[in-house]
Enzyme design. Structure first.
Site, PDB file in Angstrom:
ATOM      1  N   ARG A 178       4.132 -36.821  25.538  1.00  0.00           N
ATOM      2  CA  ARG A 178       3.376 -35.834  26.324  1.00  0.00           C
ATOM      3  C   ARG A 178       1.997 -36.382  26.666  1.00  0.00           C
ATOM      4  O   ARG A 178       1.488 -36.208  27.763  1.00  0.00           O
ATOM      5  CB  ARG A 178       3.268 -34.503  25.574  1.00  0.00           C
ATOM      6  CG  ARG A 178       2.298 -33.524  26.249  1.00  0.00           C
ATOM      7  CD  ARG A 178       2.450 -32.053  25.877  1.00  0.00           C
ATOM      8  NE  ARG A 178       2.853 -31.782  24.531  1.00  0.00           N
ATOM      9  CZ  ARG A 178       2.079 -31.902  23.432  1.00  0.00           C
ATOM     10  NH1 ARG A 178       0.823 -32.300  23.558  1.00  0.00           N
ATOM     11  NH2 ARG A 178       2.562 -31.626  22.250  1.00  0.00           N
ATOM     12  N   LYS A 184       7.990 -33.611  47.852  1.00  0.00           N
ATOM     13  CA  LYS A 184       8.074 -33.671  49.306  1.00  0.00           C
ATOM     14  C   LYS A 184       8.043 -35.123  49.783  1.00  0.00           C
ATOM     15  O   LYS A 184       8.923 -35.887  49.445  1.00  0.00           O
ATOM     16  CB  LYS A 184       6.952 -32.812  49.904  1.00  0.00           C
ATOM     17  CG  LYS A 184       6.810 -31.421  49.237  1.00  0.00           C
ATOM     18  CD  LYS A 184       8.009 -30.525  49.416  1.00  0.00           C
ATOM     19  CE  LYS A 184       7.969 -29.274  48.542  1.00  0.00           C
ATOM     20  NZ  LYS A 184       6.770 -28.463  48.651  1.00  0.00           N
TER      21      LYS A 184
HETATM   22  C1  LIG Z   1       6.165 -27.501  47.828  1.00  0.00           C
HETATM   23  C2  LIG Z   1       4.693 -27.331  47.829  1.00  0.00           C
HETATM   24  C3  LIG Z   1       4.009 -26.983  46.661  1.00  0.00           C
HETATM   25  C4  LIG Z   1       4.742 -26.707  45.351  1.00  0.00           C
HETATM   26  O1  LIG Z   1       5.353 -27.849  44.841  1.00  0.00           O
HETATM   27  P1  LIG Z   1       6.702 -27.824  43.943  1.00  0.00           P
HETATM   28  O2  LIG Z   1       6.946 -29.254  43.694  1.00  0.00           O
HETATM   29  O3  LIG Z   1       7.769 -27.138  44.738  1.00  0.00           O
HETATM   30  O4  LIG Z   1       6.366 -27.049  42.711  1.00  0.00           O
HETATM   31  C5  LIG Z   1       2.632 -26.881  46.733  1.00  0.00           C
HETATM   32  N1  LIG Z   1       1.958 -27.094  47.877  1.00  0.00           N
HETATM   33  C6  LIG Z   1       2.587 -27.412  49.021  1.00  0.00           C
HETATM   34  C7  LIG Z   1       1.793 -27.649  50.262  1.00  0.00           C
HETATM   35  C8  LIG Z   1       3.972 -27.539  49.041  1.00  0.00           C
HETATM   36  O5  LIG Z   1       4.596 -27.851  50.187  1.00  0.00           O
END
Ligand SMILES: *Cc1c(COP(=O)(O)O)cnc(C)c1O
Length: 387
Positions: free
Chosen positions: A46, A195
């Site tokens: 961790r 993303k």
């Molecule tokens: C998807 C997203 C998040 C959250 O991220 P996760 O990996 O789904 O928890 C936060 N900010 C933006 C701009 C996003 O597109």
């Protein structure tokens, strides 16, 4: 070294025992101490993990920051950073915001006594006017999700600094390949690594990058104390994805520009939001503070009754939540990403029930355009039948 080179070389030469070019996944949670009072630098996973360290150093370097932290998701990264604040503190946040961030703030952290004001940060006077004695930070999303509004990071960070606030930027949509907020005066950068950084719709991850030794130490303490850290296998997947970030972003962007231009010509479409179109209201600021426009395009169809038939007729582009992967996805914010934002607020910011969001993938642009046009044509026919 250029960013492309740094990303490709992440972890290379780091495994001195075997010379493995792809840095291994260290699943070990515990690390043997050579003797009393000595450590290899790793004690318990961790706190630190060798695979995670490769990722954390890569993102810190890419964002030109001092330290990086890998978290279990983008939301975990945002929640960890919110640990910097205490009961009674106030934050100013972009008005048009990722729905999950809004939900965390309004339905979880507000119960812990944090207060949030949602402000259109394109309006610098509105931002300055929202600052109170208890305001501690501003959180910028630019471009905003899903309306692609552009905030001037340097201007907001300048006002924030003079007022003693931290500037936090969610850089998920642009990635460090196109935009580096820390170089524009921000203190902290957040990412949903799920993303563009991961890039293949196959790993959930979040990242934090900090500037300055003191802030880095504070976040290091929170990261270890809260424990929403990223597992080693997912760290490896994210590093692998990031190696091709530059190649993918160029293709996402060139595809997105072609898609945006074609959408604009279609009679079924009333508005197209893409910051790379030179008549987009944020085009000049975007061109000044970033080196590109990324691959996200939003648009409104003429009638909300077109949305269903449009989505059902897409053949290549998947109707799915998320963005930033090689596969093109189409999202309906009103019922998906932004469903937790009250309808009144949604409509007020412009996330209406005619709005669709495209994450333009790296397929051949002609195939994507063909898919969109045939689905839009079908949606017009279906809408006509219904009336
Ligand atoms: C998807 C997203 C998040 C959250 O991220 P996760 O990996 O789904 O928890 C936060 N900010 C933006 C701009 C996003 O597109």
């Amino acid at each position: 070294m250029h960013l492309e080179t740094k990303l490709v070389q992440a972890g290379v030469g780091r495994d001195t025992i075997t010379g493995a070019v792809s840095f291994p996944v260290y699943y070990a949670t515990a690390y043997r101490h050579p003797s009393l009072g000595q450590s290899t630098g790793y004690d318990y996973t961790r706190t630190a993990n060798p695979t995670r360290k490769v990722l954390e150093e890569a993102i810190a370097e890419a964002e030109c920051g001092d330290a990086g932290f890998a978290c279990a998701s983008g939301m975990a990264a945002i929640h960890t950073v919110m640990g910097l604040f205490s009961q009674g503190d106030h934050l100013i946040v972009s008005l048009d915001l990722y729905g999950g961030t809004y939900r965390l703030f309004e339905q979880v952290l507000s119960r812990y006594g944090l207060q949030f004001s949602y402000v259109d940060l394109r309006d610098l006077q509105a931002f300055a006017g929202a600052i109170r004695p208890e305001t501690k930070a501003v959180l910028i999303e630019t471009p905003t999700n899903p309306l692609m509004q552009i905030t001037d990071i340097a201007c907001v960070a300048g006002i924030a600094k003079r007022s003693g606030l931290l500037t936090i930027v969610d850089n998920t949509f642009m990635t460090p390949y196109y935009q580096r907020p820390l170089e524009l005066g921000a203190d902290l950068v957040l990412h949903s690594g799920t993303k563009y950084l991961g890039g293949h719709n196959d790993v959930l991850a979040g990242l934090i990058v900090t500037k300055g030794a003191e802030l880095s130490e504070k976040v290091r303490f929170l990261h270890n104390s809260i424990g929403a850290t990223l597992g080693p296998q997912d760290c490896w997947l994210l590093v692998r994805g990031m190696k091709t970030l530059a190649l993918r972003m160029e293709r996402h962007q060139s595809n997105a520009l072609q898609v945006a231009r074609k959408l604009r010509e279609h009679p079924a479409v009333t508005d197209v939001f893409y910051p790379g179109l030179d008549d987009h209201p944020g085009y000049e600021i975007q061109s000044k503070q970033a080196t590109g426009y990324s691959g996200m395009v939003s648009f409104r169809v003429r009638f909300s009754a077109q949305v269903g038939p449009f989505l059902e007729n897409l053949r290549i582009i998947s109707f799915a939540e998320s963005l930033g992967g090689v596969e093109s996805l189409c999202t309906y914010p009103a019922t998906q990403t932004h469903a937790d934002i009250p309808q009144k607020i949604r409509e007020y910011v412009g996330v209406c029930d005619r709005l669709l969001r495209l994450s333009v993938g790296v397929e051949h642009p002609d195939d994507l355009i063909h898919d969109l046009i045939q689905a839009l044509d079908a949606s017009l026919v279906a809408e006509g039948c219904r009336r």
